[in-house]
Design an enzyme around this catalytic site. Sequence first.
Site, PDB file in Angstrom:
ATOM      1  N   LYS A   1     -25.265 -10.266  84.862  1.00  0.00           N
ATOM      2  CA  LYS A   1     -24.723 -11.888  84.890  1.00  0.00           C
ATOM      3  C   LYS A   1     -23.693 -11.701  83.503  1.00  0.00           C
ATOM      4  CE  LYS A   1     -25.563 -15.461  82.372  1.00  0.00           C
ATOM      5  NZ  LYS A   1     -24.321 -15.955  82.268  1.00  0.00           N
TER       6      LYS A   1
ATOM      7  N   CYS B   1     -21.735  -8.791  66.421  1.00  0.00           N
ATOM      8  CA  CYS B   1     -23.197  -8.745  66.110  1.00  0.00           C
ATOM      9  C   CYS B   1     -23.057  -8.031  64.899  1.00  0.00           C
ATOM     10  CB  CYS B   1     -23.826  -8.049  67.262  1.00  0.00           C
ATOM     11  SG  CYS B   1     -23.110  -6.633  67.986  1.00  0.00           S
TER      12      CYS B   1
HETATM   13  P1  NDP Z   1     -25.899 -16.245  74.167  1.00  0.00           P
HETATM   14  O1  NDP Z   1     -27.435 -15.770  73.769  1.00  0.00           O
HETATM   15  O2  NDP Z   1     -25.471 -17.536  74.028  1.00  0.00           O
HETATM   16  O3  NDP Z   1     -25.521 -15.710  75.688  1.00  0.00           O
HETATM   17  C1  NDP Z   1     -25.795 -14.400  76.001  1.00  0.00           C
HETATM   18  C2  NDP Z   1     -25.876 -14.342  77.307  1.00  0.00           C
HETATM   19  O4  NDP Z   1     -27.270 -15.041  77.674  1.00  0.00           O
HETATM   20  C3  NDP Z   1     -24.861 -15.170  78.168  1.00  0.00           C
HETATM   21  O5  NDP Z   1     -24.511 -14.253  79.492  1.00  0.00           O
HETATM   22  C4  NDP Z   1     -25.632 -16.327  78.544  1.00  0.00           C
HETATM   23  O6  NDP Z   1     -25.016 -17.144  79.842  1.00  0.00           O
HETATM   24  C5  NDP Z   1     -27.000 -15.924  78.818  1.00  0.00           C
HETATM   25  N1  NDP Z   1     -27.960 -16.960  78.727  1.00  0.00           N
HETATM   26  C6  NDP Z   1     -27.785 -18.233  77.836  1.00  0.00           C
HETATM   27  N2  NDP Z   1     -28.953 -18.919  78.011  1.00  0.00           N
HETATM   28  C7  NDP Z   1     -29.727 -18.242  78.838  1.00  0.00           C
HETATM   29  C8  NDP Z   1     -31.068 -18.487  79.400  1.00  0.00           C
HETATM   30  N3  NDP Z   1     -31.618 -19.529  79.227  1.00  0.00           N
HETATM   31  N4  NDP Z   1     -31.624 -17.594  80.234  1.00  0.00           N
HETATM   32  C9  NDP Z   1     -30.779 -16.673  80.506  1.00  0.00           C
HETATM   33  N5  NDP Z   1     -29.715 -16.464  80.105  1.00  0.00           N
HETATM   34  C10 NDP Z   1     -29.054 -17.146  79.362  1.00  0.00           C
HETATM   35  O7  NDP Z   1     -24.915 -15.375  73.176  1.00  0.00           O
HETATM   36  P2  NDP Z   1     -23.287 -15.321  73.147  1.00  0.00           P
HETATM   37  O8  NDP Z   1     -22.829 -14.818  74.601  1.00  0.00           O
HETATM   38  O9  NDP Z   1     -22.884 -16.530  72.630  1.00  0.00           O
HETATM   39  O10 NDP Z   1     -23.166 -14.018  72.387  1.00  0.00           O
HETATM   40  C11 NDP Z   1     -23.182 -14.058  70.974  1.00  0.00           C
HETATM   41  C12 NDP Z   1     -24.452 -13.541  70.474  1.00  0.00           C
HETATM   42  O11 NDP Z   1     -24.836 -11.999  70.775  1.00  0.00           O
HETATM   43  C13 NDP Z   1     -24.638 -13.323  68.988  1.00  0.00           C
HETATM   44  O12 NDP Z   1     -25.915 -13.931  68.395  1.00  0.00           O
HETATM   45  C14 NDP Z   1     -24.368 -11.844  68.456  1.00  0.00           C
HETATM   46  O13 NDP Z   1     -24.945 -11.577  67.486  1.00  0.00           O
HETATM   47  C15 NDP Z   1     -25.008 -11.299  69.707  1.00  0.00           C
HETATM   48  N6  NDP Z   1     -24.885 -10.009  70.090  1.00  0.00           N
HETATM   49  C16 NDP Z   1     -25.487  -9.086  69.733  1.00  0.00           C
HETATM   50  C17 NDP Z   1     -25.121  -7.837  69.911  1.00  0.00           C
HETATM   51  C18 NDP Z   1     -25.959  -6.502  69.682  1.00  0.00           C
HETATM   52  O14 NDP Z   1     -26.053  -5.592  70.410  1.00  0.00           O
HETATM   53  N7  NDP Z   1     -27.063  -6.668  68.972  1.00  0.00           N
HETATM   54  C19 NDP Z   1     -23.683  -7.289  70.608  1.00  0.00           C
HETATM   55  C20 NDP Z   1     -22.837  -8.711  70.710  1.00  0.00           C
HETATM   56  C21 NDP Z   1     -23.606  -9.826  70.511  1.00  0.00           C
HETATM   57  P3  NDP Z   1     -23.581 -18.172  79.578  1.00  0.00           P
HETATM   58  O15 NDP Z   1     -22.646 -17.378  79.000  1.00  0.00           O
HETATM   59  O16 NDP Z   1     -23.742 -18.672  80.722  1.00  0.00           O
HETATM   60  O17 NDP Z   1     -24.334 -19.140  78.401  1.00  0.00           O
END
Ligand code: NDP
Length: 496
Positions: A176, A285
């Site tokens: 997803k 991140c």
């Molecule tokens: P989110 O946590 O908002 O979303 C990540 C994914 O989870 C998206 O596909 C989102 O869908 C989905 N999601 C949201 N809510 C739910 C739920 N309740 N159940 C299941 N899936 C869900 O993060 P972002 O996309 O905003 O990315 C930014 C974040 O990611 C930052 O905190 C960053 O630091 C972290 N990150 C970490 C990395 C690492 O390797 N450590 C690398 C890159 C980013 P939808 O888009 O539809 O909301």
Amino acid sequence: MSHPKFGNLINGKEQPAKSGATFFNINPADHRDIIGEFAASNGDDVNQTVEIAKKAFASWRLVPAPKRAEILFRAANLLVERKEQFARDMTREMGKVIAETRGDVQEAIDEAFYVAGEGRRLFGVTTPSELPNKFAMSIRVPLGVVGMIAPWNFPMAIPSWKLFPALVAGNTCIIKPAQDTPLSTLNLVRTLMDAGVPPGVVNVITGFGSKVGTPLIEHPDVRAISFTGSSEVGSIIAQNCAKHFKPVSLEMGGKNAMVVMDDANLDLALDGALWGSFGTTGQRCTATSRILLHKSIAKEFTDKFVARAKKLKVGNGIEVGIKVGPQVNESQIETSASYCAIALAEGAKLLCGGHQLKDGPYAHGTFFEPTIFGGVTKNMRIAKEEVFGPVVSLIEFSTIEEAIDIANSIDYGLSTAFYTKNVNQAFTAIRDLEAGITYINAPTIGAEVHLPFGGVKQTGNGHREGLGSLDFYTQWKAVYVDYSDKLQRAQIDNAE
Ligand code: NDP
């Protein structure tokens, strides 16, 4: 105006969500530019896809790993051919400047070549048995159907870190993508299909977080979940997986520190600070979001850093010369703006930026000025919480012990950078910084695919992508072959 429609990619075919619902994907540099209408899926789509992926697993797991790897090798070559188009699609859907989206596709290419090599190296362990005429070994076996949930900031690289090792190990996958970046993940998975991945082995379901994520996590035939995203969502996912005793790999947020010692090469540190703080508009991140400055160089560094940040050209990342693209959406802009207000209320000093850009070329996008706060102290929220925007804090220190204490004084532990010419201090930092990654004399961003990627504390739950990913996508099976032709009881028949 007409715009293309994109379905889910299930069993090798595009199909709309069962409910017929859709959502729009727009260009963050210009909201008038609609990339397309994508399937807004729900649990019905997930259930159908799990059945298909489960069926596909029955044959995919039997394909020899070197053969699975050959498909990845072909995918790598196709990605090389498609790199420019995919980079342009990515800049259009999530805003990163084109040089960086080329890097994102390149990361998927690197990952494909790296993991393709692993197809001939899915090593197990052989060991002597404690009993005579008995052979003992351990082998890696795939898990089954794996669910993957990805963020928008590396919409091809991060899915590749998950899909490629899972595939080479013999799993089938349902991914997803984030709702802001479905096209880049569809581009990646279509390329896998073109390279020869059989139908049903990799499937993409687009849609909103919990609507797709929750049924994927809760489905009993999904054997593991790999998630990259925020710590807030990661926590929800981990709790849900725990209820089902489901393995989960979590890669989450960061609040990454760069330490600049008094003997550092300041020009080098300045280059690193600019790139680490404002590359990907701070939406990494691993972004540098705290710069810890030794008091003796703090003023010189700050003056030069602010002067250079003010000159960074913000704009549509597809245009030549643009260094900082838009933030991905309105909600990210609101977060940046709200943290600027928090920092000011806490007593930090705004040295540049601090506002959304709305006029002229910025009128139709979500742009935020490169922003620097001085006079930040370690307990301020701006020094502890992830902003995920072009906002960086400067914090002063007097000794290496103080610098390491400040660097470690947060809940996250992803990346750190340490600038010095003193080898003793460098090794002290390597030993003492609490983070999954430490760079010496290089910025906090720049991971390579064949090293372990992940963080400690609230950044992760102990798993690693890159080197280490096969440990998540396989499980160990112990195998004993007794060729003695008699019952041999371990711990009993051979006891003294
Ligand atoms: P989110 O946590 O908002 O979303 C990540 C994914 O989870 C998206 O596909 C989102 O869908 C989905 N999601 C949201 N809510 C739910 C739920 N309740 N159940 C299941 N899936 C869900 O993060 P972002 O996309 O905003 O990315 C930014 C974040 O990611 C930052 O905190 C960053 O630091 C972290 N990150 C970490 C990395 C690492 O390797 N450590 C690398 C890159 C980013 P939808 O888009 O539809 O909301």
